[in-house]
Scaffold this motif. Structure first.
Motif, PDB file in Angstrom:
ATOM      1  N   UNK A  20       0.832  -1.201   0.000  1.00 30.24           N
ATOM      2  CA  UNK A  20       0.000   0.000   0.000  1.00 30.24           C
ATOM      3  C   UNK A  20       0.865   1.248   0.000  1.00 30.24           C
ATOM      4  N   UNK A  21       1.940   1.208   0.785  1.00 30.81           N
ATOM      5  CA  UNK A  21       2.887   2.331   0.832  1.00 30.81           C
ATOM      6  C   UNK A  21       3.574   2.491  -0.524  1.00 30.81           C
ATOM      7  N   UNK A  22       4.003   1.375  -1.109  1.00 28.94           N
ATOM      8  CA  UNK A  22       4.699   1.427  -2.405  1.00 28.94           C
ATOM      9  C   UNK A  22       3.802   2.010  -3.493  1.00 28.94           C
ATOM     10  N   UNK A  23       2.521   1.620  -3.511  1.00 31.08           N
ATOM     11  CA  UNK A  23       1.595   2.163  -4.502  1.00 31.08           C
ATOM     12  C   UNK A  23       1.427   3.666  -4.317  1.00 31.08           C
ATOM     13  N   UNK A  24       1.349   4.105  -3.059  1.00 32.99           N
ATOM     14  CA  UNK A  24       1.168   5.541  -2.813  1.00 32.99           C
ATOM     15  C   UNK A  24       2.396   6.329  -3.237  1.00 32.99           C
ATOM     16  N   UNK A  25       3.597   5.776  -2.982  1.00 30.98           N
ATOM     17  CA  UNK A  25       4.840   6.448  -3.393  1.00 30.98           C
ATOM     18  C   UNK A  25       4.884   6.591  -4.913  1.00 30.98           C
ATOM     19  N   UNK A  26       4.575   5.502  -5.628  1.00 33.61           N
ATOM     20  CA  UNK A  26       4.662   5.519  -7.088  1.00 33.61           C
ATOM     21  C   UNK A  26       3.546   6.307  -7.761  1.00 33.61           C
ATOM     22  N   UNK A  27       2.461   6.550  -7.019  1.00 32.05           N
ATOM     23  CA  UNK A  27       1.361   7.335  -7.596  1.00 32.05           C
ATOM     24  C   UNK A  27       1.755   8.796  -7.789  1.00 32.05           C
ATOM     25  N   UNK A  28       2.775   9.218  -7.013  1.00 30.93           N
ATOM     26  CA  UNK A  28       3.215  10.626  -7.036  1.00 30.93           C
ATOM     27  C   UNK A  28       2.121  11.588  -6.588  1.00 30.93           C
ATOM     28  N   UNK A  29       1.141  11.053  -5.864  1.00 33.16           N
ATOM     29  CA  UNK A  29       0.090  11.911  -5.303  1.00 33.16           C
ATOM     30  C   UNK A  29       0.250  12.064  -3.794  1.00 33.16           C
ATOM     31  N   UNK A  30       1.373  11.591  -3.284  1.00 31.62           N
ATOM     32  CA  UNK A  30       1.609  11.690  -1.849  1.00 31.62           C
ATOM     33  C   UNK A  30       1.609  10.315  -1.192  1.00 31.62           C
ATOM     34  N   UNK A  31       2.445  10.168  -0.173  1.00 31.60           N
ATOM     35  CA  UNK A  31       2.569   8.901   0.543  1.00 31.60           C
ATOM     36  C   UNK A  31       1.403   8.738   1.510  1.00 31.60           C
ATOM     37  N   UNK A  32       0.986   7.488   1.743  1.00 35.33           N
ATOM     38  CA  UNK A  32      -0.099   7.230   2.685  1.00 35.33           C
ATOM     39  C   UNK A  32       0.268   7.763   4.069  1.00 35.33           C
ATOM     40  N   UNK A  33      -0.715   8.217   4.851  1.00 31.66           N
ATOM     41  CA  UNK A  33      -0.452   8.860   6.142  1.00 31.66           C
ATOM     42  C   UNK A  33       0.402   8.044   7.096  1.00 31.66           C
ATOM     43  N   UNK A  34       0.205   6.708   7.109  1.00 35.08           N
ATOM     44  CA  UNK A  34       0.942   5.866   8.055  1.00 35.08           C
ATOM     45  C   UNK A  34       2.448   5.980   7.840  1.00 35.08           C
ATOM     46  N   UNK A  35       2.858   6.358   6.623  1.00 30.00           N
ATOM     47  CA  UNK A  35       4.287   6.489   6.347  1.00 30.00           C
ATOM     48  C   UNK A  35       4.677   7.862   5.820  1.00 30.00           C
ATOM     49  N   UNK A  36       3.775   8.810   5.875  1.00 29.17           N
ATOM     50  CA  UNK A  36       4.097  10.145   5.374  1.00 29.17           C
ATOM     51  C   UNK A  36       5.218  10.788   6.185  1.00 29.17           C
ATOM     52  N   UNK A  37       5.152  10.660   7.492  1.00 29.81           N
ATOM     53  CA  UNK A  37       6.188  11.258   8.343  1.00 29.81           C
ATOM     54  C   UNK A  37       7.540  10.569   8.146  1.00 29.81           C
ATOM     55  N   UNK A  38       7.608   9.204   8.194  1.00 32.28           N
ATOM     56  CA  UNK A  38       8.901   8.561   7.911  1.00 32.28           C
ATOM     57  C   UNK A  38       9.440   8.894   6.529  1.00 32.28           C
ATOM     58  N   UNK A  39       8.547   9.008   5.534  1.00 41.86           N
ATOM     59  CA  UNK A  39       9.000   9.297   4.158  1.00 41.86           C
ATOM     60  C   UNK A  39       9.628  10.686   4.077  1.00 41.86           C
ATOM     61  N   UNK A  40       8.986  11.673   4.686  1.00 46.76           N
ATOM     62  CA  UNK A  40       9.538  13.030   4.679  1.00 46.76           C
ATOM     63  C   UNK A  40      10.889  13.055   5.392  1.00 46.76           C
ATOM     64  N   UNK A  41      10.970  12.361   6.524  1.00 40.24           N
ATOM     65  CA  UNK A  41      12.227  12.309   7.273  1.00 40.24           C
ATOM     66  C   UNK A  41      13.315  11.635   6.438  1.00 40.24           C
ATOM     67  N   UNK A  42      12.934  10.572   5.689  1.00 42.47           N
ATOM     68  CA  UNK A  42      13.926   9.886   4.841  1.00 42.47           C
ATOM     69  C   UNK A  42      14.470  10.816   3.768  1.00 42.47           C
ATOM     70  N   UNK A  43      13.627  11.711   3.255  1.00 40.74           N
ATOM     71  CA  UNK A  43      14.078  12.679   2.252  1.00 40.74           C
ATOM     72  C   UNK A  43      15.000  13.725   2.876  1.00 40.74           C
ATOM     73  N   UNK A  44      14.688  14.090   4.120  1.00 44.55           N
ATOM     74  CA  UNK A  44      15.477  15.124   4.803  1.00 44.55           C
ATOM     75  C   UNK A  44      16.869  14.620   5.157  1.00 44.55           C
ATOM     76  N   UNK A  45      16.950  13.399   5.703  1.00 47.37           N
ATOM     77  CA  UNK A  45      18.241  12.893   6.192  1.00 47.37           C
ATOM     78  C   UNK A  45      18.904  11.924   5.209  1.00 47.37           C
ATOM     79  N   UNK A  46      18.239  11.694   4.059  1.00 53.40           N
ATOM     80  CA  UNK A  46      18.802  10.843   2.995  1.00 53.40           C
ATOM     81  C   UNK A  46      19.122   9.427   3.488  1.00 53.40           C
ATOM     82  N   UNK A  47      18.119   8.816   4.121  1.00 55.69           N
ATOM     83  CA  UNK A  47      18.235   7.437   4.593  1.00 55.69           C
ATOM     84  C   UNK A  47      17.132   6.583   3.973  1.00 55.69           C
ATOM     85  N   UNK A  48      17.318   5.247   4.000  1.00 55.86           N
ATOM     86  CA  UNK A  48      16.300   4.341   3.474  1.00 55.86           C
ATOM     87  C   UNK A  48      14.988   4.533   4.221  1.00 55.86           C
TER      88      UNK A  48
END
Length: 212
Positions: A20-48
């Motif tokens: 579900x997370x992978x589909x939301x990432x690839x949709x380019x319409x925004x990551x699902x809420x359950x992982x929106x915060x980790x995803x933003x943090x991953x972009x900020x600190x450049x981690x997996x």
């Protein structure tokens, strides 16, 4: 044997959630809420994404301990194990999906709709096996206990929206723009909580037969 089935189905639920997370990432319409915060943090600190998921989920566990205090059941520390498994599943799902996209805005909406269904299904499965809640749901349940007159799925919508709001603030604060969070994230924050009761009605009888 029943316990093994419960663990297996729990992991199946996490796998649905990861895709579900992978589909939301690839949709380019925004990551699902359950992982929106980790995803933003991953972009900020450049981690997996997987590592950031584990880090944020540990924070959710700490919140549970603060809310429940003496009522906190230490068996819930096993959430860390399943959070780590989910982190690996998230990276695995991203690898499987790779660059898969459905062109056009309608295609993006379709991918987000699939993401919402997969997330709701995943949550319904791993909650109904009654093994241990994932940190975000565990935190939501802890908050829900403080407000017994409010239904769980309504509390979940509030928690999801709060997670998205924090992600938005961090995105603007550290990257000076909005990244990983768009209209799809908002739709997911609102709709997953509404679809969850429907999923649970369909999933619960099957899980009861298999696990209990």
């Amino acid at each position: 044997m029943k316990m093994l089935m419960r663990i297996l189905l729990y992991c199946v639920g996490l796998l649905f959630l990861a895709f579900g997370v992978a589909f939301s990432v690839n949709s380019n319409l925004g990551v699902s809420p359950v992982n929106s915060l980790p995803y933003v943090i991953s972009l900020i600190i450049h981690q997996d994404l997987g590592r950031c998921i584990v880090g944020v989920f540990v924070t959710y566990m700490v919140v549970q301990i603060i809310i429940k205090r003496k009522e906190y059941k230490w068996i819930n520390l096993t959430q860390l194990v399943f959070s780590t498994i989910f982190g690996y599943f998230a990276d695995f799902a991203k690898g499987v999906m790779h660059g898969f996209v459905i062109p056009t805005y309608f295609g993006q909406l379709l991918m987000m709709a699939i993401s919402i269904v997969l997330v709701a299904l995943g949550v319904a499965i791993y909650m109904d096996v009654k093994l241990v809640n994932m940190p975000m749901e565990g935190m939501t349940l802890a908050i829900s206990d403080c407000f017994p007159n409010i239904e769980f799925h309504k509390i979940k919508i509030i928690v999801d929206c709060s997670s998205v709001a924090i992600g938005v603030v961090l995105s603007f604060l550290f990257m000076h723009g909005l990244f990983g969070i768009r209209e799809g994230t908002i739709l997911s924050a609102i709709l997953v909580g509404k679809i969850l009761p429907v999923m649970k009605k369909r999933v619960s009888p099957i899980i009861q037969k298999l696990c209990f």
